[in-house]
Scaffold this motif. Structure first.
Motif, mmCIF file in Angstrom:
data_model
loop_
_atom_site.group_PDB
_atom_site.id
_atom_site.type_symbol
_atom_site.label_atom_id
_atom_site.label_comp_id
_atom_site.label_asym_id
_atom_site.label_seq_id
_atom_site.Cartn_x
_atom_site.Cartn_y
_atom_site.Cartn_z
ATOM 1 N N THR A 51 -29.460 -67.291 -71.900
ATOM 2 C CA THR A 51 -29.362 -68.342 -71.191
ATOM 3 C C THR A 51 -28.266 -69.498 -71.322
ATOM 4 O O THR A 51 -28.143 -70.300 -70.570
ATOM 5 C CB THR A 51 -30.689 -69.252 -71.493
ATOM 6 N N ALA A 52 -27.165 -68.899 -72.348
ATOM 7 C CA ALA A 52 -26.123 -69.618 -72.270
ATOM 8 C C ALA A 52 -24.928 -68.931 -71.724
ATOM 9 O O ALA A 52 -24.713 -67.664 -72.009
ATOM 10 C CB ALA A 52 -25.848 -70.214 -73.761
ATOM 11 N N TYR A 53 -23.818 -69.766 -71.397
ATOM 12 C CA TYR A 53 -22.596 -69.067 -70.876
ATOM 13 C C TYR A 53 -21.772 -68.774 -72.411
ATOM 14 O O TYR A 53 -21.533 -70.080 -72.799
ATOM 15 C CB TYR A 53 -21.809 -70.060 -69.920
ATOM 16 N N VAL A 54 -21.308 -67.796 -72.628
ATOM 17 C CA VAL A 54 -20.471 -67.543 -73.781
ATOM 18 C C VAL A 54 -19.215 -66.923 -73.395
ATOM 19 O O VAL A 54 -19.120 -65.851 -72.752
ATOM 20 C CB VAL A 54 -21.104 -66.943 -74.764
ATOM 21 N N ALA A 55 -17.868 -67.510 -73.825
ATOM 22 C CA ALA A 55 -16.751 -66.795 -73.702
ATOM 23 C C ALA A 55 -15.994 -66.809 -74.957
ATOM 24 O O ALA A 55 -15.917 -67.866 -75.893
ATOM 25 C CB ALA A 55 -15.952 -67.035 -72.329
ATOM 26 N N GLN A 56 -15.283 -65.662 -75.238
ATOM 27 C CA GLN A 56 -14.232 -65.651 -76.344
ATOM 28 C C GLN A 56 -12.971 -65.302 -75.611
ATOM 29 O O GLN A 56 -12.683 -64.503 -74.977
ATOM 30 C CB GLN A 56 -14.607 -64.495 -77.428
#
Length: 491
Positions: free
Chosen positions: A351-356
């Protein structure tokens, strides 16, 4: 060069030719080449450096792709002795600052590297190390979200160069507005930022209630615009600002408690962008419990992890972000365990937006991810590779190190966007290409790895083999996720 400058000393503007009347003789400008503005022949482009605030890190020169074909070694921007040009360029800088900023509503969409250079950074001339890998991310965030950014900053490098009182690098625009910034501790900064979000939401809710209750005295059209204005992009937010200014003019002629209360909270009708910022010592270690709580909360907050893979501010102690084989304080013989995969732990919630991201590996990807994260109506986390003097590198080449980190698979670039499910797409997007370089090419370009190779070569070889196996395994895992996403609860 504008994007990558760690101290925001390189600025650019697009202005009407008439604005250059009275410019110093040495002031430089050229024809406007922005495709969105190609029909406006009266516009010119100018690029200026604050030479007295430049730390001489030379990252801009290393990043510059434009080479002088007639003079080997020279680029579109070059390092020069400061003293001979100081007086001249100080005058140019003063003139540049007085030129108008390009308005956010007129013709240019600020969603790519080229266009973001026209936005004024509201984080400038910090006390960070020359060539710092952290500050360009913060500067970009303030360019994109400006004075509506509300920042909770964990203790660490970013709080020291961010709040080195009696001065500080957080700036204001020509309207006297700037980001709201406050520092909290390692152990509670995530909760601190969440509290800001909850308070802002409550103030905005109260403001909307008051607008609705004054529908008989506020023009119906204005009332409707205040309550329904789309604020999903910067143009919509600017329109809401205009709506609020119109509201304040109306309230000035109403003398009752409701109108007085609305005047105090009217600015909360404009979308606020809450950012929780800190390093890996906070996010991976001491503050992880709070960060995990915030990711699980569902609230619309943005987390920026400035990952140097070590406790930089306190002298270079190992953290859970320190990779296998790296030498640091408390890991003098090389860290024996692999780096914690903070991104995958956050993705597991679904449910979270995650980016590396890594600016030196892909600057366009960096801009895209930060914009997507802020637009996501829920928790988002950006993990940003930040080269550091603790890595034992030539800091002018920090962006090159970031590029090699991605090319070896040491630092894969990805985005996880839950919104893509609604489009029938895989939410996990692997944005790096398959590793084409061996891990050793990255590791042994940095002193934190090379020192073990020199002092204990057999131990270093063992760690290298294990680290390469870990990188290969993780890449295969990411490729599987990118090709066929399996929901965490599907098993």
């Amino acid at each position: 060069c504008v994007l990558v400058c760690p101290h925001a000393v390189i600025r650019s503007k697009i202005v009407d030719q008439s604005e250059l009347a009275g410019a110093p003789e040495s002031f430089k400008s050229t024809a406007n080449r922005f495709k969105e503005l190609r029909d406006q022949e009266n516009l010119v482009y100018t690029l200026q450096v604050a030479v007295e605030d430049c730390t001489g890190c030379a990252m801009c020169v290393e990043a510059c792709p434009a080479k002088n074909k007639s003079e080997a070694g020279r680029k579109a921007i070059n390092m020069e002795e400061q003293i001979p040009i100081r007086e001249q360029e100080a005058a140019n800088w003063d003139f540049f600052l007085d030129l108008p900023e390009y308005p956010r509503l007129d013709g240019v969409t600020f969603n790519n590297v080229k266009n973001t250079q026209l936005l004024r950074p509201l984080f400038e001339f910090s006390g960070a190390c020359a060539g710092c890998g952290e500050t360009p991310y913060i500067g970009l965030m303030t360019r994109l979200f400006g004075d509506r950014a509300i920042i909770a900053n964990a203790t660490g490098c970013s709080s020291i160069y961010g709040g080195n009182l009696p001065t500080h690098p957080w700036a204001i625009d020509d309207k006297g507005r700037g980001p709201t910034w406050s520092n909290s501790l390692f152990e509670d900064n995530a909760e601190f930022g969440l509290g800001m979000r909850i308070a802002i939401d409550k103030q905005a809710e109260y403001a909307r209630e008051l607008v609705a209750s004054l529908n008989e005295v506020i023009d119906g059209d204005l009332n409707h615009r205040l309550l329904t204005q789309d604020q999903s992009d910067e143009a919509g937010i600017e329109r809401q600002r205009a709506n609020v200014e119109e509201l304040k003019a109306v309230l000035a002629n109403i003398d009752n408690d409701v109108a007085n209360d609305l005047g105090k909270v009217a600015d909360y009708l404009v979308k606020k962008s809450v950012w929780i910022i800190g390093g890996d010592g906070w996010a991976y270690d001491i503050g992880y419990g709070g960060l995990d709580h915030v990711l699980a909360s569902g609230y619309n907050v943005n987390i920026l992890v400035l990952d140097t893979e070590v406790y930089s501010n306190t002298g270079g102690q190992a953290s859970k972000a320190t990779a296998m084989g790296a030498v640091a304080k408390f890991a003098a013989g090389g860290k024996p365990t692999a780096k914690k995969d903070l991104g995958m732990m956050a993705i597991n919630y679904g449910t979270a937006y995650v980016a590396q991201i890594a600016m030196g590996a892909n600057d366009a990807h960096t801009v895209k991810a930060i914009i997507e994260a802020e637009a996501y109506d829920g928790p988002s986390m950006i993990i940003a590779y930040s080269h550091c003097i603790a890595h034992g590198i030539d800091m002018s080449k920090g962006l090159d190190h970031q590029k090699v980190a991605a090319q070896t698979g040491y630092w894969p670039l990805f985005r996880f966007d839950p919104r893509l499910r609604g489009e029938g797409k895989n939410p996990f997007q692997l944005d790096s290409k398959k590793p084409k370089l061996k891990l050793a090419e990255f590791l042994y370009s940095e002193a934190r790895y090379k020192i073990l190779q020199r002092s204990q070569p057999e131990v270093a070889d063992t760690y290298l083999a294990a680290a390469q196996a870990f990188v290969n395994q993780r890449w295969e895992q990411y490729e599987r996720l990118a090709s066929e996403w399996i929901e965490p609860d599907a098993e």
